[in-house]
Design a protein around this motif. Structure first.
Motif, PDB file in Angstrom:
ATOM      1  N   LEU A 135     -11.582  11.155  -4.376  1.00  0.00           N
ATOM      2  CA  LEU A 135     -10.623  11.956  -5.129  1.00  0.00           C
ATOM      3  C   LEU A 135     -10.046  13.021  -4.199  1.00  0.00           C
ATOM      4  N   THR A 136      -8.719  13.027  -4.056  1.00  0.00           N
ATOM      5  CA  THR A 136      -8.040  13.972  -3.166  1.00  0.00           C
ATOM      6  C   THR A 136      -6.903  14.652  -3.916  1.00  0.00           C
ATOM      7  N   VAL A 137      -6.781  15.963  -3.740  1.00  0.00           N
ATOM      8  CA  VAL A 137      -5.660  16.707  -4.307  1.00  0.00           C
ATOM      9  C   VAL A 137      -4.981  17.483  -3.186  1.00  0.00           C
ATOM     10  N   ARG A 138      -3.657  17.369  -3.125  1.00  0.00           N
ATOM     11  CA  ARG A 138      -2.873  18.109  -2.132  1.00  0.00           C
ATOM     12  C   ARG A 138      -1.891  19.016  -2.867  1.00  0.00           C
ATOM     13  N   GLN A 139      -1.792  20.243  -2.396  1.00  0.00           N
ATOM     14  CA  GLN A 139      -0.839  21.187  -2.972  1.00  0.00           C
ATOM     15  C   GLN A 139       0.266  21.464  -1.970  1.00  0.00           C
ATOM     16  N   TYR A 140       1.516  21.326  -2.435  1.00  0.00           N
ATOM     17  CA  TYR A 140       2.690  21.667  -1.650  1.00  0.00           C
ATOM     18  C   TYR A 140       3.406  22.790  -2.395  1.00  0.00           C
ATOM     19  N   THR A 141       3.492  23.959  -1.780  1.00  0.00           N
ATOM     20  CA  THR A 141       4.182  25.068  -2.435  1.00  0.00           C
ATOM     21  C   THR A 141       5.682  24.931  -2.238  1.00  0.00           C
ATOM     22  N   ILE A 142       6.422  25.621  -3.074  1.00  0.00           N
ATOM     23  CA  ILE A 142       7.878  25.522  -3.003  1.00  0.00           C
ATOM     24  C   ILE A 142       8.404  26.164  -1.723  1.00  0.00           C
ATOM     25  N   ALA A 168       0.845  -1.195   0.000  1.00  0.00           N
ATOM     26  CA  ALA A 168       0.000   0.000   0.000  1.00  0.00           C
ATOM     27  C   ALA A 168       0.880   1.244   0.000  1.00  0.00           C
ATOM     28  N   LEU A 169       0.520   2.247  -0.783  1.00  0.00           N
ATOM     29  CA  LEU A 169       1.313   3.468  -0.892  1.00  0.00           C
ATOM     30  C   LEU A 169       1.231   4.273   0.401  1.00  0.00           C
ATOM     31  N   ARG A 170       2.397   4.656   0.930  1.00  0.00           N
ATOM     32  CA  ARG A 170       2.442   5.408   2.182  1.00  0.00           C
ATOM     33  C   ARG A 170       3.075   6.783   2.034  1.00  0.00           C
ATOM     34  N   SER A 171       3.965   6.968   1.072  1.00  0.00           N
ATOM     35  CA  SER A 171       4.586   8.284   0.898  1.00  0.00           C
ATOM     36  C   SER A 171       5.194   8.382  -0.493  1.00  0.00           C
ATOM     37  N   ILE A 172       5.437   9.633  -0.907  1.00  0.00           N
ATOM     38  CA  ILE A 172       6.151   9.927  -2.149  1.00  0.00           C
ATOM     39  C   ILE A 172       7.242  10.934  -1.789  1.00  0.00           C
ATOM     40  N   SER A 173       8.460  10.670  -2.217  1.00  0.00           N
ATOM     41  CA  SER A 173       9.559  11.603  -1.953  1.00  0.00           C
ATOM     42  C   SER A 173      10.342  11.823  -3.233  1.00  0.00           C
ATOM     43  N   GLY A 174      11.038  12.941  -3.306  1.00  0.00           N
ATOM     44  CA  GLY A 174      11.768  13.206  -4.538  1.00  0.00           C
ATOM     45  C   GLY A 174      12.705  14.385  -4.453  1.00  0.00           C
ATOM     46  N   ASN A 175      13.214  14.768  -5.608  1.00  0.00           N
ATOM     47  CA  ASN A 175      14.141  15.891  -5.727  1.00  0.00           C
ATOM     48  C   ASN A 175      13.625  16.850  -6.792  1.00  0.00           C
ATOM     49  N   LEU A 176      13.573  18.137  -6.445  1.00  0.00           N
ATOM     50  CA  LEU A 176      13.119  19.172  -7.364  1.00  0.00           C
ATOM     51  C   LEU A 176      14.333  19.893  -7.955  1.00  0.00           C
ATOM     52  N   TYR A 177      14.322  20.077  -9.297  1.00  0.00           N
ATOM     53  CA  TYR A 177      15.430  20.712 -10.006  1.00  0.00           C
ATOM     54  C   TYR A 177      14.921  21.899 -10.827  1.00  0.00           C
ATOM     55  N   ASP A 178      15.854  22.813 -11.144  1.00  0.00           N
ATOM     56  CA  ASP A 178      15.505  23.903 -12.042  1.00  0.00           C
ATOM     57  C   ASP A 178      15.859  23.515 -13.477  1.00  0.00           C
ATOM     58  N   ASN A 215       8.909  15.603   0.173  1.00  0.00           N
ATOM     59  CA  ASN A 215       8.413  14.415   0.856  1.00  0.00           C
ATOM     60  C   ASN A 215       6.933  14.613   1.165  1.00  0.00           C
ATOM     61  N   TYR A 216       6.101  13.661   0.755  1.00  0.00           N
ATOM     62  CA  TYR A 216       4.661  13.751   0.956  1.00  0.00           C
ATOM     63  C   TYR A 216       4.197  12.516   1.724  1.00  0.00           C
ATOM     64  N   ASN A 217       3.760  12.732   2.961  1.00  0.00           N
ATOM     65  CA  ASN A 217       3.263  11.653   3.804  1.00  0.00           C
ATOM     66  C   ASN A 217       1.791  11.410   3.478  1.00  0.00           C
ATOM     67  N   LEU A 218       1.476  10.206   3.031  1.00  0.00           N
ATOM     68  CA  LEU A 218       0.112   9.873   2.615  1.00  0.00           C
ATOM     69  C   LEU A 218      -0.503   8.791   3.493  1.00  0.00           C
ATOM     70  N   SER A 219       0.086   8.558   4.651  1.00  0.00           N
ATOM     71  CA  SER A 219      -0.339   7.434   5.488  1.00  0.00           C
ATOM     72  C   SER A 219      -1.734   7.615   6.075  1.00  0.00           C
ATOM     73  N   ASP A 220      -2.291   8.831   6.008  1.00  0.00           N
ATOM     74  CA  ASP A 220      -3.634   9.059   6.549  1.00  0.00           C
ATOM     75  C   ASP A 220      -4.729   8.625   5.586  1.00  0.00           C
ATOM     76  N   LEU A 221      -4.374   8.296   4.338  1.00  0.00           N
ATOM     77  CA  LEU A 221      -5.373   7.870   3.356  1.00  0.00           C
ATOM     78  C   LEU A 221      -5.379   6.349   3.234  1.00  0.00           C
ATOM     79  N   ARG A 222      -6.570   5.793   3.062  1.00  0.00           N
ATOM     80  CA  ARG A 222      -6.715   4.342   2.971  1.00  0.00           C
ATOM     81  C   ARG A 222      -6.874   3.901   1.516  1.00  0.00           C
ATOM     82  N   GLY A 223      -6.181   2.832   1.167  1.00  0.00           N
ATOM     83  CA  GLY A 223      -6.405   2.198  -0.126  1.00  0.00           C
ATOM     84  C   GLY A 223      -6.121   3.092  -1.318  1.00  0.00           C
ATOM     85  N   ILE A 224      -4.951   3.736  -1.345  1.00  0.00           N
ATOM     86  CA  ILE A 224      -4.595   4.576  -2.490  1.00  0.00           C
ATOM     87  C   ILE A 224      -4.293   3.677  -3.692  1.00  0.00           C
TER      88      ILE A 224
END
Length: 485
Positions: free
Chosen positions: A224-231, A170-180, A190-199
């Motif tokens: 359907l859920t959308v999360r925005q993370y600003t820079i 089950a998906l629990r998080s997404i992490s990565g690197n942002l480049y220009d 890093n996006y913690n998604l552990s509060d959502l069930r059955g992604i």
């Protein structure tokens, strides 16, 4: 209130005959094309292999050898300025092709053979074609889900990301690197998604500022859920809606979804739902996510009633057996018009049978919403495209361009005995469609590939380039520039 299921004028587009040739052939050169057998025919990583650089030129990505891609720059007269080659390993696939004001960038995915998967970026200077050393954007364990890449519309931001799952996958998080755009690292994400069930579905979208939108479908294909993370901030803004559930005594769930970040800064989403018991399409739902105002705007639900199916069948003059239900329809594009309308396109695409069976791309369903997400109009455009298994959707389906409030759809079809590229213009203010107009190329109709739609691109609203095989030059594909009258 919905004005109508279908606009009669779109039916007239096929009944009133074909307009004469409308494209002036400006230039043509031979074109070398090697198909990429690693591409997913239904979910292509790269749908646009020709990127306009304004009215005066473009860059093009093509497979030049079995294990090598070429990035080439041309001017509007099809004179080549430079070529840069990108060799690939046996396990490497192309994942994204983009450009900014300074460079063209090809992103690849590689299994390094040591238990790691890697995302690499190959940057080519637009001025002279000089290729920089590849940059490793991200690595992840090879046993994990395939790592991904998101790019901003202007090519100045790239986000390479990995998925983390629990023991049950089950998906629990997404992490990565942002480049220009120079491939300099901007920040870790890093996006913690552990509060959502059955992604079951997760899509990462990036805007020009570097803000990230994570679109998720969870709770057994119902939410359907959308999360925005600003820079600037690690805190997410969250918008969520339950799309599936029990309606009119039927339990429905999400079967397809599409998201589009539009020039006005808003993210739009559309989902198709189906009856869980029968699998029949139930409705289309669309929503606008305005994170600046922290507001969701819902469109009126469009239900796929028996009357809608009957309307589609009435439009089909192909002589094929009438459909008993809607099926094989996939959301294909979300387009925002200059006057603020959202146009949702869904296309019927399928294989006829098992392996080595033909591929088909038929009717296009269009749904238009005004700036307040009220229903403006809806219609169905009939087309009938067929391709052999080894070509799949290489030449069939469609390419679009917005010219003001006019939607241009380009297709390869055989209409009234003429096998050619056809252009349909749709007035998005009211849905009225012109008759399909032939380009006058007389495309070769034989066993060889006649058109490769991923190389089609508009340099201006009336000037485009395409890769075709005209019947008079049936021994080779050509890169052609066409001017629309």
């Amino acid at each position: 209130m919905r004005t109508s299921y279908l606009l009669p004028l779109l039916l007239l587009s096929l009944l009133c005959g074909l307009s004469p040739a409308h494209a002036q052939r400006k230039a043509a050169i031979p074109f070398n094309y090697i198909p990429d057998a690693t591409e997913d025919q239904y979910n292509q990583s790269i749908r646009n292999k020709t990127l306009p650089l304004g009215p005066d030129g473009f860059v093009i990505l093509s497979k030049s050898k079995p294990n090598e891609y070429a990035i080439e720059r041309y001017n509007a007269s099809l004179k080549k300025a430079w070529t840069a080659t990108v060799p690939l390993t046996g396990t490497e696939t192309v994942e994204a092709f983009l450009h900014n004001d300074e460079a063209a960038i090809l992103v690849t995915h590689r299994d390094n053979g040591n238990g790691k998967q890697e995302i690499h970026a190959h940057r080519v200077d637009l001025r002279n074609g000089q290729k920089a050393e590849p940059v490793l954007l991200l690595d992840a364990p090879a046993k994990d889900r395939k790592a991904g890449i998101a790019t901003s519309p202007d090519g100045t931001k790239l986000l390479a990301y990995r998925y983390s799952t629990d023991a049950n996958k089950a998906l629990r998080s997404i992490s990565g690197n942002l480049y220009d755009g120079k491939l300099q690292k901007v920040k870790d994400t890093n996006y913690n998604l552990s509060d959502l069930r059955g992604i079951l579905s997760a899509e990462v979208i990036l805007n020009n500022a570097g803000d990230q939108f994570i679109s998720l479908i969870s709770e057994n294909m119902n939410r359907l859920t959308v999360r925005q993370y600003t820079i600037q901030s690690k805190d997410a803004k969250v918008m969520s809606v339950l799309v599936g559930g029990v309606f009119d005594g039927k339990k429905v769930y999400i079967v397809d979804s599409k998201y589009g970040l539009q020039p006005n800064g808003n993210l739009y989403g559309a989902v198709l739902t189906a009856d869980e018991k029968t699998g029949e399409y139930y409705s289309l739902k669309a929503v606008k996510f305005n994170f600046e105002k922290e507001d969701m705007v819902f469109a009126e639900e469009f239900k796929f009633t028996p009357e809608y199916l009957a309307s589609v069948n009435n439009l089909d003059k192909s002589g094929a057996p009438k459909a008993k239900r809607l099926e094989d329809i996939y959301l294909s594009d979300l387009i925002l018009t200059p006057d603020g309308k959202l146009i949702v396109l869904a296309e019927k695409k399928y294989m006829e049978g098992g392996e080595n069976s033909p591929y088909y791309a038929n009717e296009i369903h269009l749904f238009a919403y005004d700036e307040y997400m009220g229903t403006a109009w809806s219609s169905v455009l009939m087309k009938h495209q067929k391709a052999p298994a080894d070509e799949a959707f290489t030449g069939i389906s469609y390419k679009y361009n917005m010219a003001g409030n006019s939607l241009h759809l380009l297709t390869l079809e055989d209409l009234n005995g003429k096998y050619d590229l056809y252009l349909r213009r749709i007035d998005t203010s009211n849905g009225k469609a012109e008759a399909p107009k032939a380009a006058g190329l007389k495309v070769a109709d034989n066993e060889d590939i006649a058109y490769v739609k991923d190389f089609t691109a508009w340099l201006t609203d009336k000037d485009l380039v395409a890769v075709v095989r005209p019947s008079k030059k049936a021994n080779s594909l050509q890169l052609r520039r066409l001017q629309i009258k």
